[in-house]
Design a protein around this motif. Structure first.
Motif, PDB file in Angstrom:
ATOM      1  N   UNK A 194     -40.010  33.627  29.599  1.00  0.00           N
ATOM      2  CA  UNK A 194     -41.343  35.609  29.517  1.00  0.00           C
ATOM      3  C   UNK A 194     -42.485  35.290  29.470  1.00  0.00           C
ATOM      4  N   UNK A 195     -42.765  34.589  28.303  1.00  0.00           N
ATOM      5  CA  UNK A 195     -44.786  34.498  27.781  1.00  0.00           C
ATOM      6  C   UNK A 195     -44.644  33.928  27.290  1.00  0.00           C
ATOM      7  N   UNK A 196     -46.030  32.729  27.927  1.00  0.00           N
ATOM      8  CA  UNK A 196     -46.381  32.429  27.786  1.00  0.00           C
ATOM      9  C   UNK A 196     -47.619  32.216  25.635  1.00  0.00           C
ATOM     10  N   UNK A 197     -46.894  31.516  24.927  1.00  0.00           N
ATOM     11  CA  UNK A 197     -48.062  31.872  23.602  1.00  0.00           C
ATOM     12  C   UNK A 197     -47.858  30.209  23.063  1.00  0.00           C
ATOM     13  N   UNK A 198     -49.741  29.876  23.046  1.00  0.00           N
ATOM     14  CA  UNK A 198     -50.565  29.209  22.430  1.00  0.00           C
ATOM     15  C   UNK A 198     -49.671  28.757  20.943  1.00  0.00           C
TER      16      UNK A 198
END
Length: 321
Positions: A194-198
């Motif tokens: 769904x989304x990239x999280x650092x």
């Protein structure tokens, strides 16, 4: 369509995993029990443990084989040869009777992704699509570094590409090709859903078939969930872990019957789905139970009309008043 195209159009998926049949700690006389780590509980449980295989092919989802697993301490105590879970998995891979023209992908979680299993699959001509632990070492540009350190130190969102699968799930993907630990020249997907999280570790997937695109690798790996749903059907609908038998030989026979029963239901699901809306395994179990109960009612009604003594009816049904 060429033979190679036909192989890729209809691959088989051979899935490896393990499951626990938990028992109350007061159960002492039942053979084969020991403390085994249960993934769903995150701790060791008093249980039997089985390494199992599951086959998905030609529209069927079949429980294929199992091997009981005993810890090394238990084997030493009972004079049994010790075999690790990887050893048991390799036995099932080697025993699978694939035809020469069959394309097989072995699917596994990260507990089974080892050089020994990769070599066993290579010897059979099978490909592997499997999860990887974040501490596995890769060698980009010849520098050895763990997957976790590589993604946290060197991967940025600008390096990723967005991929949407057939079920409309979106993944952010970084693709690496090269060695993983002692496994040579494979593809590894580093995937954020769904989304990239650092700072958040992605999910790591290894694939030995370098001809596959990213979407196909994700789609094929998703087939692994058939074995998880199979475990749920076994335990919730069929009582796979509800036995009260002392002899381990009797317990193994019980498991064999369970495997045969689940595959009977699966074959029935396949047949009924030809003329009905797509049925689930649970739908078929409930329908069989309803049909059996209907036949039982008809039998009792016919015996009542024939004025058969109640005792004789109960005896034939193996019931007591």
């Amino acid at each position: 369509m060429t033979p190679e195209q036909r192989r890729h159009a209809n691959p088989g998926f051979f899935i490896i995993d393990d499951t626990s049949c938990k028992k109350d700690k007061s159960t002492k006389r039942m053979e084969g029990l020991d403390f085994h780590f249960a993934h769903d509980d995150g701790k060791s449980q008093w249980s039997h443990c089985l390494v199992t295989s599951h086959l998905v092919t030609d529209g069927f989802s079949l429980s294929w084989d199992f091997r009981p697993y005993f810890r090394k301490e238990y084997c030493e105590k009972h004079n049994l040869p010790f075999k690790s879970k990887n050893d048991l998995a390799i036995q099932m891979i080697e025993d699978y009777p694939a035809s020469d023209d069959e394309l097989v992908y072995v699917l596994m979680d990260s507990w089974y992704t080892s050089e020994k299993i990769v070599n066993a699959c290579n010897a059979k001509g099978f490909h592997i699509i499997a999860a990887l632990k974040s501490n596995r070492l890769i060698a980009p540009a010849g520098i050895r570094i763990s997957l976790a350190d590589f993604t946290s130190q060197y991967v940025r969102k600008s390096d990723l590409r967005s991929v949407t699968t057939e079920n409309r799930e979106t993944y952010w993907i970084y693709q690496y090709e090269g060695p993983v630990a002692d496994i040579e020249n494979v593809n590894v997907l580093m995937s954020w859903e769904n989304t990239y999280e650092s700072g958040k570790n992605p999910f790591f997937i290894l694939c030995t078939d370098k001809s596959l695109d990213v979407v196909t690798i994700l789609r094929y790996y998703d087939v692994r969930w058939h074995i998880e749903t199979g475990y749920r059907y076994f335990k919730d609908l069929m009582g796979f872990d509800h036995y009260q038998l002392w002899s381990f030989q009797a317990i193994e026979r019980f498991w064999v019957i369970q495997f045969l029963t689940q595959n009977f239901v699966e074959l029935q699901r396949y047949e009924w789905s030809k003329t009905n809306a797509q049925l689930t395994f649970g739908d078929v179990v409930r329908r069989i139970r309803q049909d059996y109960f209907g036949q039982l009612v008809v039998y009792v009604y016919e015996q009542a009309l024939a004025k058969t003594p109640l005792f004789d009816v109960l005896k034939r049904l193996k019931l007591t008043a």
